[in-house]
Design a protein around this motif. Structure first.
Motif, PDB file in Angstrom:
ATOM      1  N   VAL B  36       2.811 -34.290 -13.446  1.00 20.90           N
ATOM      2  CA  VAL B  36       2.627 -35.777 -14.720  1.00 20.90           C
ATOM      3  C   VAL B  36       3.235 -36.345 -15.071  1.00 20.90           C
ATOM      4  CG1 VAL B  36       0.334 -36.998 -16.022  1.00 20.90           C
ATOM      5  CG2 VAL B  36       0.038 -34.734 -15.176  1.00 20.90           C
ATOM      6  N   GLN B  49       2.601 -30.295 -14.557  1.00 17.73           N
ATOM      7  CA  GLN B  49       1.556 -29.662 -14.545  1.00 17.73           C
ATOM      8  C   GLN B  49       1.251 -28.956 -15.962  1.00 17.73           C
ATOM      9  OE1 GLN B  49      -1.535 -31.308 -12.641  1.00 17.73           O
ATOM     10  NE2 GLN B  49      -1.717 -31.129 -14.649  1.00 17.73           N
ATOM     11  N   TRP B  52       2.210 -30.654 -19.293  1.00 21.50           N
ATOM     12  CA  TRP B  52       1.073 -31.573 -19.162  1.00 21.50           C
ATOM     13  C   TRP B  52      -0.717 -31.352 -20.370  1.00 21.50           C
ATOM     14  CZ3 TRP B  52       0.486 -36.418 -19.467  1.00 21.50           C
ATOM     15  CH2 TRP B  52      -1.548 -36.846 -19.733  1.00 21.50           C
ATOM     16  N   GLU B  56      -2.356 -31.618 -23.341  1.00 20.52           N
ATOM     17  CA  GLU B  56      -4.077 -32.047 -23.315  1.00 20.52           C
ATOM     18  C   GLU B  56      -5.007 -31.681 -24.634  1.00 20.52           C
ATOM     19  OE1 GLU B  56      -5.438 -32.086 -18.955  1.00 20.52           O
ATOM     20  OE2 GLU B  56      -7.329 -33.041 -19.358  1.00 20.52           O
ATOM     21  N   ARG B  74      -8.835 -42.346 -24.371  1.00 17.92           N
ATOM     22  CA  ARG B  74      -8.745 -43.274 -23.168  1.00 17.92           C
ATOM     23  C   ARG B  74      -7.239 -43.881 -23.365  1.00 17.92           C
ATOM     24  NH1 ARG B  74     -11.113 -47.607 -24.729  1.00 17.92           N
ATOM     25  NH2 ARG B  74     -13.473 -47.146 -24.181  1.00 17.92           N
ATOM     26  N   TYR B  77      -5.115 -41.208 -21.307  1.00 20.32           N
ATOM     27  CA  TYR B  77      -5.350 -40.910 -19.774  1.00 20.32           C
ATOM     28  C   TYR B  77      -5.356 -42.196 -19.860  1.00 20.32           C
ATOM     29  CZ  TYR B  77      -8.161 -36.211 -20.687  1.00 20.32           C
ATOM     30  OH  TYR B  77      -8.185 -35.004 -21.013  1.00 20.32           O
ATOM     31  N   ALA B  78      -5.610 -42.904 -19.485  1.00 21.15           N
ATOM     32  CA  ALA B  78      -5.482 -44.447 -19.048  1.00 21.15           C
ATOM     33  C   ALA B  78      -3.775 -44.492 -18.681  1.00 21.15           C
ATOM     34  CB  ALA B  78      -4.935 -45.345 -19.539  1.00 21.15           C
ATOM     35  N   ALA B  80      -1.462 -42.341 -17.840  1.00 19.00           N
ATOM     36  CA  ALA B  80      -0.648 -41.034 -16.722  1.00 19.00           C
ATOM     37  C   ALA B  80      -1.261 -40.945 -15.110  1.00 19.00           C
ATOM     38  CB  ALA B  80      -1.641 -39.769 -17.540  1.00 19.00           C
ATOM     39  N   THR B  81      -0.336 -40.671 -14.388  1.00 21.26           N
ATOM     40  CA  THR B  81      -0.742 -40.312 -13.095  1.00 21.26           C
ATOM     41  C   THR B  81      -0.183 -39.139 -12.698  1.00 21.26           C
ATOM     42  OG1 THR B  81       0.359 -42.420 -12.742  1.00 21.26           O
ATOM     43  CG2 THR B  81      -0.608 -41.675 -10.763  1.00 21.26           C
ATOM     44  N   GLU B  82      -1.008 -38.124 -11.620  1.00 21.94           N
ATOM     45  CA  GLU B  82      -0.749 -37.308 -11.162  1.00 21.94           C
ATOM     46  C   GLU B  82       0.516 -37.879  -9.580  1.00 21.94           C
ATOM     47  OE1 GLU B  82      -3.557 -34.411  -9.415  1.00 21.94           O
ATOM     48  OE2 GLU B  82      -3.676 -33.409 -11.254  1.00 21.94           O
ATOM     49  N   CYS B  83       1.661 -36.512  -9.761  1.00 26.12           N
ATOM     50  CA  CYS B  83       2.088 -37.183  -9.058  1.00 26.12           C
ATOM     51  C   CYS B  83       3.256 -36.064  -8.567  1.00 26.12           C
ATOM     52  CB  CYS B  83       3.496 -37.823  -9.001  1.00 26.12           C
ATOM     53  SG  CYS B  83       4.145 -37.877 -10.977  1.00 26.12           S
TER      54      CYS B  83
END
Lengths: 128, 128
Positions: B36, B49, B52, B56, B74, B77-78, B80-83
């Motif tokens: 993430v 992951q 992260w 969370e 928000r 979460y906003a 973040a990006t999965e990669c």
DNA sequence: TAGGATTGTGTCAGAAAGTGTCATAAAGTG
DNA sequence: CACTTTATGACACTTTCTGACACAATCCTA
């Protein structure tokens, strides 16, 4: 992907359909493209059907014959609309589009189990 | 290696992929290449992951229907990006690249459980 | 109930973003 | 120094995103 995550800027086409980002698409296709869209305070929340049901569950203890309970229930249900992802797009009905002030550009924010749709300028104000 | 450690200067290719240094590669391959990436104040943090998820966890007590709690969620979460690491490389999406001001050269700093990605000039300013 | 406006749907082409692979260059090792 | 590993850039290819068009369904009004 195992939760909606991140911020995406996506476009709405001339008929009011939102292009769902590929990362969310996978999740929705697996889990079911059935959705509930709910007008919140200036933005929209999208629940996958299952997640909506789980939230609904929490209201089962309310008494439909009690006046204030009934008001809370109405508030919850009245804001919601069923919708669906079709051909990778979600149609946002006119009323919802207006309620959230959505134009051509929409900011989509993953919130794990649900995601939100924002008019870019409103989101910016909120995060300040 | 048993934690991300040290500073590396690596390149990003024309499509925005970062070449992961061999030392980190080993760790990621073992632990899982699922990541993430999180936009911070001028730089990016990369979480495996698992790491992260641990963060969370700490937000589970928040109520998604409370306005200020929702704002906090928000914000989390906003960013973040999965990669994922693929063929020893990590694709950094356009939005993230821009948020961190990453060009061709990137400085990568190990932070034990996570590591950071910096535009070299920004890192320099920060460390002064 | 016919016609027109509005709302909703399917599909496709071009552009942009992301992926796999390999040859070569550079760095590290005994 | 010879050999191995690692890093880089390039290329071809695939997937995803966007805007557009044609058409279907619905609603409203004359």
């Amino acid at each position: 992907m195992n939760g909606f995550l991140g911020t995406y800027s996506v476009s709405i086409d001339d008929k009011g359909r939102l292009n769902v980002p590929a990362k969310f698409k996978g999740l929705l296709e697996r889990d079911s493209p059935q959705l509930v869209m709910c007008v919140m305070d200036g933005f929209l929340i999208v629940f996958p059907q299952r997640e909506w049901a789980a939230n609904e569950e929490k209201l089962h203890h309310l008494n439909a014959f009690d006046k204030s309970d009934r008001n809370r229930l109405r508030e919850f249900y009245a804001r919601a609309t069923e919708c669906e992802m079709k051909s990778g797009k979600i149609l946002i009905p006119v009323a919802q589009r207006e309620a959230a002030g959505l134009k051509k550009e929409v900011t989509l924010v993953g919130m794990s189990k649900t995601f939100e749709l924002w008019a870019p300028d409103r989101l910016e104000k909120t995060s300040k």
